[in-house]
Design a protein around this motif. Structure first.
Motif, PDB file in Angstrom:
ATOM      1  N   PRO A   1      11.143 -15.229  34.277  1.00  0.00           N
ATOM      2  CA  PRO A   1      10.308 -16.149  33.492  1.00  0.00           C
ATOM      3  C   PRO A   1       8.938 -16.424  34.099  1.00  0.00           C
ATOM      4  O   PRO A   1       7.938 -16.445  33.388  1.00  0.00           O
ATOM      5  N   THR A   2       8.878 -16.582  35.418  1.00  0.00           N
ATOM      6  CA  THR A   2       7.575 -16.889  36.037  1.00  0.00           C
ATOM      7  C   THR A   2       6.639 -15.685  36.057  1.00  0.00           C
ATOM      8  O   THR A   2       5.436 -15.833  36.264  1.00  0.00           O
ATOM      9  N   ASP A   3       7.176 -14.490  35.835  1.00  0.00           N
ATOM     10  CA  ASP A   3       6.330 -13.282  35.867  1.00  0.00           C
ATOM     11  C   ASP A   3       5.768 -12.908  34.491  1.00  0.00           C
ATOM     12  O   ASP A   3       4.864 -12.064  34.411  1.00  0.00           O
ATOM     13  N   VAL A   4       6.274 -13.505  33.432  1.00  0.00           N
ATOM     14  CA  VAL A   4       5.830 -13.141  32.073  1.00  0.00           C
ATOM     15  C   VAL A   4       4.311 -13.203  31.957  1.00  0.00           C
ATOM     16  O   VAL A   4       3.675 -12.269  31.461  1.00  0.00           O
ATOM     17  N   VAL A   5       3.710 -14.282  32.460  1.00  0.00           N
ATOM     18  CA  VAL A   5       2.257 -14.449  32.319  1.00  0.00           C
ATOM     19  C   VAL A   5       1.488 -13.321  33.013  1.00  0.00           C
ATOM     20  O   VAL A   5       0.420 -12.929  32.558  1.00  0.00           O
ATOM     21  N   LYS A   6       2.031 -12.815  34.110  1.00  0.00           N
ATOM     22  CA  LYS A   6       1.334 -11.749  34.843  1.00  0.00           C
ATOM     23  C   LYS A   6       1.297 -10.463  34.025  1.00  0.00           C
ATOM     24  O   LYS A   6       0.278  -9.793  33.950  1.00  0.00           O
ATOM     25  N   TYR A   7       2.428 -10.128  33.404  1.00  0.00           N
ATOM     26  CA  TYR A   7       2.474  -8.924  32.563  1.00  0.00           C
ATOM     27  C   TYR A   7       1.502  -9.060  31.394  1.00  0.00           C
ATOM     28  O   TYR A   7       0.822  -8.102  31.025  1.00  0.00           O
ATOM     29  N   VAL A   8       1.446 -10.250  30.819  1.00  0.00           N
ATOM     30  CA  VAL A   8       0.600 -10.440  29.636  1.00  0.00           C
ATOM     31  C   VAL A   8      -0.875 -10.537  30.043  1.00  0.00           C
ATOM     32  O   VAL A   8      -1.721  -9.887  29.432  1.00  0.00           O
ATOM     33  N   GLU A   9      -1.166 -11.281  31.061  1.00  0.00           N
ATOM     34  CA  GLU A   9      -2.559 -11.469  31.472  1.00  0.00           C
ATOM     35  C   GLU A   9      -3.217 -10.129  31.821  1.00  0.00           C
ATOM     36  O   GLU A   9      -4.363  -9.876  31.483  1.00  0.00           O
ATOM     37  N   ARG A  10      -2.461  -9.254  32.482  1.00  0.00           N
ATOM     38  CA  ARG A  10      -3.039  -7.975  32.921  1.00  0.00           C
ATOM     39  C   ARG A  10      -2.856  -6.855  31.899  1.00  0.00           C
ATOM     40  O   ARG A  10      -3.201  -5.709  32.143  1.00  0.00           O
ATOM     41  N   GLY A  11      -2.259  -7.188  30.755  1.00  0.00           N
ATOM     42  CA  GLY A  11      -2.182  -6.219  29.667  1.00  0.00           C
ATOM     43  C   GLY A  11      -1.053  -5.204  29.764  1.00  0.00           C
ATOM     44  O   GLY A  11      -1.037  -4.240  28.995  1.00  0.00           O
ATOM     45  N   ALA A  12      -0.101  -5.404  30.687  1.00  0.00           N
ATOM     46  CA  ALA A  12       1.065  -4.511  30.731  1.00  0.00           C
ATOM     47  C   ALA A  12       1.969  -4.822  29.536  1.00  0.00           C
ATOM     48  O   ALA A  12       2.720  -3.971  29.067  1.00  0.00           O
ATOM     49  N   ALA A  13       1.891  -6.051  29.052  1.00  0.00           N
ATOM     50  CA  ALA A  13       2.564  -6.445  27.815  1.00  0.00           C
ATOM     51  C   ALA A  13       1.512  -7.046  26.889  1.00  0.00           C
ATOM     52  O   ALA A  13       0.545  -7.656  27.355  1.00  0.00           O
ATOM     53  N   ASP A  14       1.687  -6.855  25.580  1.00  0.00           N
ATOM     54  CA  ASP A  14       0.754  -7.445  24.615  1.00  0.00           C
ATOM     55  C   ASP A  14       1.072  -8.913  24.393  1.00  0.00           C
ATOM     56  O   ASP A  14       0.185  -9.743  24.218  1.00  0.00           O
ATOM     57  N   LEU A  15       2.358  -9.194  24.366  1.00  0.00           N
ATOM     58  CA  LEU A  15       2.836 -10.541  24.054  1.00  0.00           C
ATOM     59  C   LEU A  15       3.880 -10.957  25.075  1.00  0.00           C
ATOM     60  O   LEU A  15       4.485 -10.106  25.752  1.00  0.00           O
ATOM     61  N   GLY A  16       4.122 -12.261  25.142  1.00  0.00           N
ATOM     62  CA  GLY A  16       5.168 -12.740  26.035  1.00  0.00           C
ATOM     63  C   GLY A  16       5.585 -14.132  25.621  1.00  0.00           C
ATOM     64  O   GLY A  16       4.924 -14.771  24.785  1.00  0.00           O
TER      65      GLY A  16
ATOM     66  N   SER B   1      -5.422  -7.067  23.840  1.00  0.00           N
ATOM     67  CA  SER B   1      -4.419  -6.609  22.854  1.00  0.00           C
ATOM     68  C   SER B   1      -4.653  -7.285  21.516  1.00  0.00           C
ATOM     69  O   SER B   1      -4.501  -6.675  20.458  1.00  0.00           O
ATOM     70  N   PHE B   2      -5.007  -8.578  21.608  1.00  0.00           N
ATOM     71  CA  PHE B   2      -5.201  -9.323  20.358  1.00  0.00           C
ATOM     72  C   PHE B   2      -6.345  -8.732  19.535  1.00  0.00           C
ATOM     73  O   PHE B   2      -6.296  -8.746  18.305  1.00  0.00           O
ATOM     74  N   GLN B   3      -7.346  -8.174  20.214  1.00  0.00           N
ATOM     75  CA  GLN B   3      -8.457  -7.544  19.481  1.00  0.00           C
ATOM     76  C   GLN B   3      -8.019  -6.216  18.859  1.00  0.00           C
ATOM     77  O   GLN B   3      -8.380  -5.893  17.741  1.00  0.00           O
ATOM     78  N   PHE B   4      -7.221  -5.442  19.613  1.00  0.00           N
ATOM     79  CA  PHE B   4      -6.871  -4.092  19.173  1.00  0.00           C
ATOM     80  C   PHE B   4      -5.641  -4.027  18.283  1.00  0.00           C
ATOM     81  O   PHE B   4      -5.461  -3.059  17.546  1.00  0.00           O
ATOM     82  N   LYS B   5      -4.771  -5.018  18.393  1.00  0.00           N
ATOM     83  CA  LYS B   5      -3.529  -4.994  17.607  1.00  0.00           C
ATOM     84  C   LYS B   5      -3.408  -6.276  16.777  1.00  0.00           C
ATOM     85  O   LYS B   5      -2.316  -6.828  16.634  1.00  0.00           O
ATOM     86  N   THR B   6      -4.535  -6.750  16.283  1.00  0.00           N
ATOM     87  CA  THR B   6      -4.564  -8.040  15.588  1.00  0.00           C
ATOM     88  C   THR B   6      -3.515  -8.126  14.490  1.00  0.00           C
ATOM     89  O   THR B   6      -2.761  -9.100  14.411  1.00  0.00           O
ATOM     90  N   LYS B   7      -3.472  -7.101  13.651  1.00  0.00           N
ATOM     91  CA  LYS B   7      -2.589  -7.159  12.485  1.00  0.00           C
ATOM     92  C   LYS B   7      -1.118  -7.259  12.919  1.00  0.00           C
ATOM     93  O   LYS B   7      -0.369  -8.097  12.431  1.00  0.00           O
ATOM     94  N   GLU B   8      -0.732  -6.389  13.858  1.00  0.00           N
ATOM     95  CA  GLU B   8       0.662  -6.367  14.322  1.00  0.00           C
ATOM     96  C   GLU B   8       1.036  -7.694  14.990  1.00  0.00           C
ATOM     97  O   GLU B   8       2.124  -8.227  14.771  1.00  0.00           O
ATOM     98  N   ILE B   9       0.107  -8.206  15.793  1.00  0.00           N
ATOM     99  CA  ILE B   9       0.390  -9.453  16.516  1.00  0.00           C
ATOM    100  C   ILE B   9       0.482 -10.627  15.536  1.00  0.00           C
ATOM    101  O   ILE B   9       1.396 -11.446  15.617  1.00  0.00           O
TER     102      ILE B   9
END
Ligand code: PRP
Length: 216
Positions: free
Chosen positions: A55-70, A189-197
């Motif tokens: 749980p504490t690592d979710v933000v790191k994956y999202v902030e650095r773009g390894a994940a689009d969402l979290g 990610s939000f810019q590139f995958k706006t519709k999906e997100i």
């Protein structure tokens, strides 16, 4: 078909609850429930890929773009001051951040208050805003032990049911903020995958509204 969404799910009960919501929204990936040790689960057809992370690592994956969402608790977002978009309050994983101490605790104004916590930033900011000078000790778990054995005067920690405090003869002294789980997105990610997100966010928002309406 749209682009694949990579979603960092927090391991544990909160992650399970969020996955169930996503499944109801049509983003199923049933293998995730098989209890395997795999960390990545993909459903190409639905355009979704899940990562199982602490749980504490979710933000790191999202902030650095390894994940689009979290999915992360507001506590984690505030503690790590992450540079991500917060898209939705999922209204689950509800609890509150509190100052707690022994039953009958009285602060000695002559002495610096000693505070033990996992959340150094949240605790530091809270006491600084009040102009209270404190001695902060960062711990990694079992925070409730600290005031019992004299490591600290009080703690700043999460209270959900209040059972842990009660069973250790502690009580809430002050409530700092209410906490719940949030859907977060990587800014690029939000810019590139706006519709999906936005499609996923809107489907989840509908679920949240439905649940809230059922409660009334
Ligand atoms: C969290 C928190 C409290 C407890 C509160 O601990 O730090 O200890 O849950 O829940 P309650 O009010 O329902 O009793 P966690 O289980 O994450 O373990 P930790 O003490 O190792 O951080």
């Amino acid at each position: 078909m749209g682009q694949m969404l990579r979603v960092a799910l927090p391991k544990g009960r909160l992650g399970d609850q969020v996955y169930d919501m996503l499944e109801r929204c049509g983003y199923e990936c049933p293998e995730i429930k098989d209890g395997s040790r795999k960390l990545i689960f993909t459903n190409e057809e639905k355009g979704v890929q899940y990562f199982q992370v602490k749980p504490t690592d979710v933000v790191k994956y999202v902030e650095r773009g390894a994940a689009d969402l979290g999915i992360a608790g507001r506590d984690i977002l505030l503690e790590y001051e992450s540079d991500v978009y917060e898209l939705l309050d999922l209204k689950i994983g509800k609890c509150r951040m509190c100052v707690a101490g022994p039953n009958g605790f009285h602060e000695n104004p002559e002495k610096r208050l000693v505070v033990a916590t996992k959340f150094k930033n949240i605790a530091g900011n809270y006491f600084a805003e009040q102009g209270r000078d404190i001695d902060l000790i960062k711990l990694h778990g079992s925070i409730e032990l600290a005031p019992i054995v004299g490591l600290s005067d009080v703690i700043v920690d999460i209270v959900e049911t209040g059972n842990t405090l009660r069973e250790n003869n502690l009580k809430v002294l002050e409530t700092i903020i209410p906490i719940s789980a949030r859907l977060i997105a990587n800014k690029a990610s939000f810019q590139f995958k706006t519709k999906e997100i936005e499609t996923m966010r809107d489907a989840l928002a509908e679920q949240v509204e439905k649940k809230e309406a059922e409660k009334k």
